[in-house]
Motif scaffolding. Structure first.
Motif, PDB file in Angstrom:
ATOM      1  N   MET A 230       0.837  -1.195   0.000  1.00 53.58           N
ATOM      2  CA  MET A 230       0.000   0.000   0.000  1.00 53.58           C
ATOM      3  C   MET A 230       0.879   1.254   0.000  1.00 53.58           C
ATOM      4  SD  MET A 230      -2.958  -1.340  -0.055  1.00 53.58           S
ATOM      5  CE  MET A 230      -4.010   0.080   0.211  1.00 53.58           C
ATOM      6  N   PHE A 231       0.298   2.353  -0.512  1.00 55.28           N
ATOM      7  CA  PHE A 231       1.020   3.607  -0.652  1.00 55.28           C
ATOM      8  C   PHE A 231       0.110   4.768  -0.241  1.00 55.28           C
ATOM      9  CE2 PHE A 231       2.435   0.419  -3.622  1.00 55.28           C
ATOM     10  CZ  PHE A 231       3.818   0.464  -3.528  1.00 55.28           C
ATOM     11  N   THR A 232       0.685   5.968  -0.194  1.00 60.73           N
ATOM     12  CA  THR A 232      -0.101   7.147   0.194  1.00 60.73           C
ATOM     13  C   THR A 232      -0.367   8.085  -0.970  1.00 60.73           C
ATOM     14  OG1 THR A 232       1.799   8.547   0.731  1.00 60.73           O
ATOM     15  CG2 THR A 232       1.003   7.067   2.459  1.00 60.73           C
ATOM     16  N   GLY A 233       0.363   7.920  -2.066  1.00 55.49           N
ATOM     17  CA  GLY A 233       0.208   8.820  -3.203  1.00 55.49           C
ATOM     18  C   GLY A 233       0.999  10.103  -3.053  1.00 55.49           C
ATOM     19  N   ILE A 234       1.894  10.159  -2.060  1.00 59.06           N
ATOM     20  CA  ILE A 234       2.792  11.305  -1.907  1.00 59.06           C
ATOM     21  C   ILE A 234       4.145  10.922  -2.512  1.00 59.06           C
ATOM     22  CG2 ILE A 234       3.895  12.882  -0.298  1.00 59.06           C
ATOM     23  CD1 ILE A 234       0.851  13.138  -0.479  1.00 59.06           C
ATOM     24  N   ILE A 235       4.487  11.519  -3.627  1.00 61.53           N
ATOM     25  CA  ILE A 235       5.676  11.139  -4.376  1.00 61.53           C
ATOM     26  C   ILE A 235       6.950  11.504  -3.604  1.00 61.53           C
ATOM     27  CG2 ILE A 235       6.920  11.403  -6.557  1.00 61.53           C
ATOM     28  CD1 ILE A 235       4.150   9.956  -6.665  1.00 61.53           C
ATOM     29  N   GLU A 236       7.880  10.554  -3.515  1.00 63.73           N
ATOM     30  CA  GLU A 236       9.116  10.766  -2.774  1.00 63.73           C
ATOM     31  C   GLU A 236      10.280  11.217  -3.650  1.00 63.73           C
ATOM     32  OE1 GLU A 236       9.650   7.812   0.682  1.00 63.73           O
ATOM     33  OE2 GLU A 236       8.546   6.664  -0.838  1.00 63.73           O
ATOM     34  N   ALA A 237      10.242  10.857  -4.917  1.00 59.09           N
ATOM     35  CA  ALA A 237      11.338  11.224  -5.808  1.00 59.09           C
ATOM     36  C   ALA A 237      10.910  11.031  -7.257  1.00 59.09           C
ATOM     37  CB  ALA A 237      12.577  10.365  -5.522  1.00 59.09           C
ATOM     38  N   ILE A 238      11.628  11.692  -8.140  1.00 60.19           N
ATOM     39  CA  ILE A 238      11.449  11.472  -9.569  1.00 60.19           C
ATOM     40  C   ILE A 238      12.627  10.632 -10.048  1.00 60.19           C
ATOM     41  CG2 ILE A 238      11.375  12.528 -11.853  1.00 60.19           C
ATOM     42  CD1 ILE A 238      10.058  14.945 -10.614  1.00 60.19           C
ATOM     43  N   GLY A 239      12.323   9.488 -10.628  1.00 65.44           N
ATOM     44  CA  GLY A 239      13.354   8.614 -11.153  1.00 65.44           C
ATOM     45  C   GLY A 239      13.420   8.700 -12.662  1.00 65.44           C
TER      46      GLY A 239
ATOM     47  N   PRO B 199       3.977   1.275   9.073  1.00 62.70           N
ATOM     48  CA  PRO B 199       2.994   1.642  10.100  1.00 62.70           C
ATOM     49  C   PRO B 199       3.171   3.051  10.651  1.00 62.70           C
ATOM     50  CG  PRO B 199       3.780  -0.588  10.460  1.00 62.70           C
ATOM     51  CD  PRO B 199       4.639  -0.002   9.381  1.00 62.70           C
ATOM     52  N   THR B 200       4.359   3.644  10.477  1.00 59.13           N
ATOM     53  CA  THR B 200       4.605   4.986  11.012  1.00 59.13           C
ATOM     54  C   THR B 200       4.576   6.061   9.935  1.00 59.13           C
ATOM     55  OG1 THR B 200       6.999   4.661  10.790  1.00 59.13           O
ATOM     56  CG2 THR B 200       6.007   4.094  12.912  1.00 59.13           C
ATOM     57  N   THR B 201       4.216   5.698   8.711  1.00 57.96           N
ATOM     58  CA  THR B 201       4.169   6.661   7.618  1.00 57.96           C
ATOM     59  C   THR B 201       3.010   7.630   7.788  1.00 57.96           C
ATOM     60  OG1 THR B 201       5.104   5.026   6.091  1.00 57.96           O
ATOM     61  CG2 THR B 201       3.996   6.926   5.118  1.00 57.96           C
ATOM     62  N   ARG B 202       3.266   8.920   7.546  1.00 57.85           N
ATOM     63  CA  ARG B 202       2.163   9.884   7.532  1.00 57.85           C
ATOM     64  C   ARG B 202       1.293   9.637   6.297  1.00 57.85           C
ATOM     65  NH1 ARG B 202       2.796  14.223  10.973  1.00 57.85           N
ATOM     66  NH2 ARG B 202       4.895  14.550  11.835  1.00 57.85           N
ATOM     67  N   LEU B 203      -0.013   9.518   6.514  1.00 60.50           N
ATOM     68  CA  LEU B 203      -0.930   9.291   5.399  1.00 60.50           C
ATOM     69  C   LEU B 203      -1.347  10.646   4.834  1.00 60.50           C
ATOM     70  CD1 LEU B 203      -2.282   7.050   3.791  1.00 60.50           C
ATOM     71  CD2 LEU B 203      -4.231   7.192   5.337  1.00 60.50           C
ATOM     72  N   GLY B 204      -0.416  11.273   4.118  1.00 59.57           N
ATOM     73  CA  GLY B 204      -0.652  12.613   3.613  1.00 59.57           C
ATOM     74  C   GLY B 204      -1.591  12.660   2.419  1.00 59.57           C
ATOM     75  N   GLY B 205      -1.763  11.532   1.731  1.00 57.78           N
ATOM     76  CA  GLY B 205      -2.655  11.489   0.585  1.00 57.78           C
ATOM     77  C   GLY B 205      -3.902  10.682   0.907  1.00 57.78           C
ATOM     78  N   HIS B 206      -4.064   9.535   0.255  1.00 57.79           N
ATOM     79  CA  HIS B 206      -5.149   8.610   0.590  1.00 57.79           C
ATOM     80  C   HIS B 206      -4.622   7.192   0.362  1.00 57.79           C
ATOM     81  CE1 HIS B 206      -5.643   8.805  -3.828  1.00 57.79           C
ATOM     82  NE2 HIS B 206      -6.430   7.741  -3.768  1.00 57.79           N
ATOM     83  N   ILE B 207      -5.429   6.197   0.686  1.00 57.19           N
ATOM     84  CA  ILE B 207      -4.998   4.812   0.522  1.00 57.19           C
ATOM     85  C   ILE B 207      -4.874   4.479  -0.960  1.00 57.19           C
ATOM     86  CG2 ILE B 207      -5.579   2.403   0.912  1.00 57.19           C
ATOM     87  CD1 ILE B 207      -4.716   3.820   3.419  1.00 57.19           C
ATOM     88  N   VAL B 208      -3.655   4.173  -1.373  1.00 54.97           N
ATOM     89  CA  VAL B 208      -3.358   3.867  -2.776  1.00 54.97           C
ATOM     90  C   VAL B 208      -2.813   2.452  -2.859  1.00 54.97           C
ATOM     91  CG1 VAL B 208      -1.923   4.476  -4.757  1.00 54.97           C
ATOM     92  CG2 VAL B 208      -2.882   6.285  -3.311  1.00 54.97           C
ATOM     93  N   SER B 209      -3.401   1.631  -3.718  1.00 53.43           N
ATOM     94  CA  SER B 209      -2.947   0.249  -3.856  1.00 53.43           C
ATOM     95  C   SER B 209      -1.859   0.106  -4.907  1.00 53.43           C
ATOM     96  CB  SER B 209      -4.126  -0.662  -4.225  1.00 53.43           C
ATOM     97  OG  SER B 209      -4.582  -0.380  -5.532  1.00 53.43           O
ATOM     98  N   ALA B 210      -1.762   1.102  -5.814  1.00 56.96           N
ATOM     99  CA  ALA B 210      -0.850   1.051  -6.965  1.00 56.96           C
ATOM    100  C   ALA B 210      -1.195  -0.092  -7.902  1.00 56.96           C
ATOM    101  CB  ALA B 210       0.610   0.982  -6.525  1.00 56.96           C
ATOM    102  N   HIS B 211      -2.457  -0.484  -7.902  1.00 57.56           N
ATOM    103  CA  HIS B 211      -2.993  -1.432  -8.882  1.00 57.56           C
ATOM    104  C   HIS B 211      -3.804  -0.591  -9.872  1.00 57.56           C
ATOM    105  CE1 HIS B 211      -2.817  -4.638  -5.478  1.00 57.56           C
ATOM    106  NE2 HIS B 211      -1.633  -4.353  -5.972  1.00 57.56           N
TER     107      HIS B 211
ATOM    108  N   SER C  54      -1.430  11.245  -5.378  1.00 63.65           N
ATOM    109  CA  SER C  54      -2.747  11.427  -4.784  1.00 63.65           C
ATOM    110  C   SER C  54      -3.210  12.861  -5.007  1.00 63.65           C
ATOM    111  CB  SER C  54      -2.688  11.132  -3.280  1.00 63.65           C
ATOM    112  OG  SER C  54      -3.924  11.465  -2.648  1.00 63.65           O
ATOM    113  N   LEU C  55      -4.385  13.028  -5.649  1.00 62.12           N
ATOM    114  CA  LEU C  55      -4.876  14.356  -5.997  1.00 62.12           C
ATOM    115  C   LEU C  55      -6.364  14.490  -5.690  1.00 62.12           C
ATOM    116  CD1 LEU C  55      -3.047  14.567  -9.427  1.00 62.12           C
ATOM    117  CD2 LEU C  55      -2.421  15.834  -7.363  1.00 62.12           C
ATOM    118  N   THR C  56      -6.804  15.733  -5.504  1.00 55.78           N
ATOM    119  CA  THR C  56      -8.209  16.023  -5.227  1.00 55.78           C
ATOM    120  C   THR C  56      -8.895  16.504  -6.491  1.00 55.78           C
ATOM    121  OG1 THR C  56      -7.716  16.641  -2.942  1.00 55.78           O
ATOM    122  CG2 THR C  56      -9.801  17.413  -3.850  1.00 55.78           C
ATOM    123  N   VAL C  57     -10.052  15.938  -6.781  1.00 57.38           N
ATOM    124  CA  VAL C  57     -10.825  16.296  -7.964  1.00 57.38           C
ATOM    125  C   VAL C  57     -11.585  17.597  -7.701  1.00 57.38           C
ATOM    126  CG1 VAL C  57     -12.678  15.592  -9.522  1.00 57.38           C
ATOM    127  CG2 VAL C  57     -11.072  13.880  -8.622  1.00 57.38           C
TER     128      VAL C  57
END
Length: 218
Positions: A1-10, A90-102, A145-148
Motif C-alpha cells: 500500500m502507498f499514500t500517493g505522496i511522491i518521494e522522488a522522480i526517477g 505503520p509509522t508513515t504519515r498518510l498525507g494522501g489517501h490509501i493507494v494500492s498502486a494497482h 494522490s490528488l483532489t478532484v
C-alpha cells in the motif's frame, strides 16, 4: 500500500523484452534505497512493482503482460522521468489517501492552463471508470494522490500547486499525455456493498441514476 505522496522522480534506464513481457530498470535519483530489499514494492508512475535486483543506482523489476495491458509502461522509453514512492510503513504519515498502486486504466490529459501560480489540468478517464470519480474525491494520477475539483461526464479537473509540479512528473504533462489512473478503492467497495445480494450476479443494477437517487452522486 502507498499514500500517493511522491518521494522522488526517477528515470527509466532500459526496458528489456523477456519471453512476452519485459524487465524494467529504473534509476531512482534521491530516493533512499537503504531500507529496500529484494521483494519490496515501489510504486512507479502509480504501478506497484516488485524489486528483483538492486544494481546500486536504482532497481530492476519484471513487468507482466497484465501490467503492460492496463498501464502506460508499454509506451515508456529510456530517459523518461517517473514518479517514485516506496511502500508505506505503520509509522508513515498518510498525507494522501490509501493507494494500492494497482492501476485501473489509462486516462489522457485533455488540456492544461495556468491559474496564477497553479496549473489547471483537465483529464479524461475511461468510460468504465468515470462513475468512481467524484467532486472533491481522491484520484491517483501516475501514483500522485490528488483532489478532484470538477467532474463533467468522463472528464475531470485538477488544480496543481507549484510544489506538486516541481516534485512530480506533472510538469511534463500536456494535451494528449497518457496517464496511469487509479480510482479511490473506497468507491469500488461502496459500489459492491450497494449491490447487496446481487453482488454475485453477472449483471449489475448499479447505475448513475441509482447512485444519484441514493445520495451518492451530486
Amino acid at each position: 500500500m502507498f499514500t500517493g505522496i511522491i518521494e522522488a522522480i526517477g528515470e527509466v534506464v532500459e526496458l528489456t523484452p523477456k519471453n512476452g513481457d519485459i524487465s524494467l530498470r529504473v534509476r531512482t535519483g534521491k530516493l533512499d534505497l537503504s531500507d529496500v530489499a529484494l521483494g519490496d514494492s515501489i510504486a512507479t508512475n502509480g504501478v506497484c512493482l516488485t524489486v528483483v535486483d538492486l544494481p546500486g543506482d536504482g532497481f530492476r523489476a519484471d513487468v507482466s503482460r497484465e501490467s503492460l495491458s492496463l498501464t502506460t509502461i508499454g509506451q515508456w522509453r529510456a530517459g523518461q522521468p517517473v514518479n517514485l514512492e516506496k511502500a508505506l510503513t505503520p509509522t508513515t504519515r498518510l498525507g494522501g489517501h490509501i493507494v494500492s498502486a494497482h492501476v485501473d486504466g489509462v486516462g489522457e490529459v485533455v488540456s492544461r492552463v495556468s491559474d496564477a501560480r497553479s496549473e489547471r489540468f483537465r483529464l479524461r478517464a475511461p468510460a468504465e471508470l468515470a462513475r468512481y470519480i467524484a467532486h472533491k474525491g481522491s484520484v491517483t494520477i501516475d501514483g500522485t494522490s490528488l483532489t478532484v475539483n470538477k467532474v463533467e461526464g468522463a472528464e475531470f479537473e485538477l488544480n496543481i500547486v507549484p510544489h506538486t509540479l516541481a516534485e512530480t512528473i506533472m510538469g511534463h504533462y500536456g494535451p494528449g499525455t497518457k496517464i496511469n489512473l487509479e480510482v479511490d478503492v473506497l468507491a469500488r467497495y461502496l459500489e459492491r456493498l450497494l449491490q447487496g445480494d446481487k453482488a454475485a450476479a453477472t449483471d449489475s443494477d448499479i447505475t448513475l441514476e441509482f447512485l444519484t437517487k441514493n445520495g451518492f452522486n451530486r
